[in-house]
Design an enzyme around this catalytic site. Sequence first.
Site, PDB file in Angstrom:
ATOM      1  N   TYR A  12       0.856  -1.191   0.000  1.00  0.00           N
ATOM      2  CA  TYR A  12       0.000   0.000   0.000  1.00  0.00           C
ATOM      3  C   TYR A  12       0.889   1.237   0.000  1.00  0.00           C
ATOM      4  O   TYR A  12       1.852   1.319   0.770  1.00  0.00           O
ATOM      5  CB  TYR A  12      -0.907   0.026   1.238  1.00  0.00           C
ATOM      6  CG  TYR A  12      -1.690   1.322   1.336  1.00  0.00           C
ATOM      7  CD1 TYR A  12      -2.971   1.411   0.803  1.00  0.00           C
ATOM      8  CD2 TYR A  12      -1.126   2.459   1.910  1.00  0.00           C
ATOM      9  CE1 TYR A  12      -3.670   2.598   0.846  1.00  0.00           C
ATOM     10  CE2 TYR A  12      -1.819   3.659   1.961  1.00  0.00           C
ATOM     11  CZ  TYR A  12      -3.092   3.714   1.427  1.00  0.00           C
ATOM     12  OH  TYR A  12      -3.780   4.898   1.453  1.00  0.00           O
ATOM     13  N   GLU A  29      -3.458   7.427  -4.134  1.00  0.00           N
ATOM     14  CA  GLU A  29      -3.295   6.142  -3.469  1.00  0.00           C
ATOM     15  C   GLU A  29      -3.024   5.047  -4.496  1.00  0.00           C
ATOM     16  O   GLU A  29      -3.700   4.980  -5.520  1.00  0.00           O
ATOM     17  CB  GLU A  29      -4.610   5.857  -2.729  1.00  0.00           C
ATOM     18  CG  GLU A  29      -4.525   4.879  -1.604  1.00  0.00           C
ATOM     19  CD  GLU A  29      -5.901   4.709  -0.969  1.00  0.00           C
ATOM     20  OE1 GLU A  29      -6.071   5.102   0.197  1.00  0.00           O
ATOM     21  OE2 GLU A  29      -6.810   4.178  -1.625  1.00  0.00           O
TER      22      GLU A  29
END
Length: 397
Positions: A101, A189
Amino acid sequence: MRLYEFEGKELFKKFKIPVMEARVASTPDEVYKAVSEMNIPVVLKSQVLTGGRGKAGGIKFAEGANEARTVAEELLKLEIKGYPVEKILIEPKVAIKQEYYLGVTIDRAKYKLVIIASGDGGVDIEETAEKNPDKIVKKEVSINEDLYTFDALLLAKQMGIPQELAKEGAAIIVRLLTMFKKYDAKLAEINPLVLTADGQLIAADARVSLDDDATFRHPDLADLNVEHRHEEGEMTPREKQATEWGIPYLDLDGNIGMFPGGAGFGIMGNDFVHHFGGKPANFMDSGGGPSPERIAKMLVLLDENPNVKAIFGARFGGISRCDDFAKGVLIFLNEHGLSKPMVFRMTGNMWQEGVRIFEEAKKENPAMFEHIEFHGIETPIEEIAKRAVELAEEAGA
Ligand code: GDP
Ligand code: MN
């Protein structure tokens, strides 16, 4: 302005963040044609402005063009969290060895950018934050500062990116931050950032939100095929209706209909409701000096929302007059009728006149006020919020 994955990836490409070669299609035939010209197998990804598509069945794989067409037919019938799938992103399927992530956002309390990274990718970062907070690393960066290479390298290491790819990982972190700043983003993101079986790092997903108020600074978004204002397509039917009526309105997931004056008071009302254990069904703003007709329309939005169990009204008369507010409520009651309990309070400009209008109307037609409790300045706002939460609980039970 939230970007679709395929738009976000266009921005990534511009900043040399590695992505797979992708095609976008909106019919099964287009999907068939695209896949015929691509390396197989492929991944077919529903393009909607919400996350969790994988869990919702919106991400599928296909071995060839025929299968892709069938899969596309299914995807295009899907609705994910209320949003119909109208476009599909097609990419060669990558063999995944590890998912990471990586995100950049703004810490509004500290006035800083924050890079968030984790070796636990592909899952909700919120979930990781709750269950495995030690698996998340954060690095704050001032808006006018660059990230030092050694900081980026350290982050890559903390994410668990293998040593031989640390430089590449660090470069992706720096590029994502650069992109974030250049395009006035609010969120950027990559979840997951993927380590492929053949040892490459690739951004497999893109979630990018840009600051609406700054898009005028980026006319080149159009060249990147990023459409402006596509949020329209992702509004709920009620939000669309409100927009047509010129009322700033947002659906939330609670059951208390928020009928405030201005936006500031609306936000405060939201906090009050939460404080007393309730959940707002919406956010709304009347705008300065709303006409009685506009007030009536605000109530229509709330009354016709099946999620709303009780209505909490708070009118602080400034530029907006409480007698106009009262007239608006009466228009609504006469023309539409109220089907839920409502409690509200008026203070400020002309509040006594507002209360007088209600008292008279109630004398004339008590039945119309059966489910309405109205108050003036004598009742503190906390009491009204508390009462609204009670009413919603009673109605919900
Ligand atoms: P989201 O669920 O909306 O966040 O959609 P993602 O684009 O993140 O995809 C969800 C999951 O599907 C990822 O975490 C991966 O596990 C998987 N996935 C997506 N693309 C590929 C791919 O090319 N190959 C493989 N093997 N899995 C993929
Ligand atoms: Mn994702």
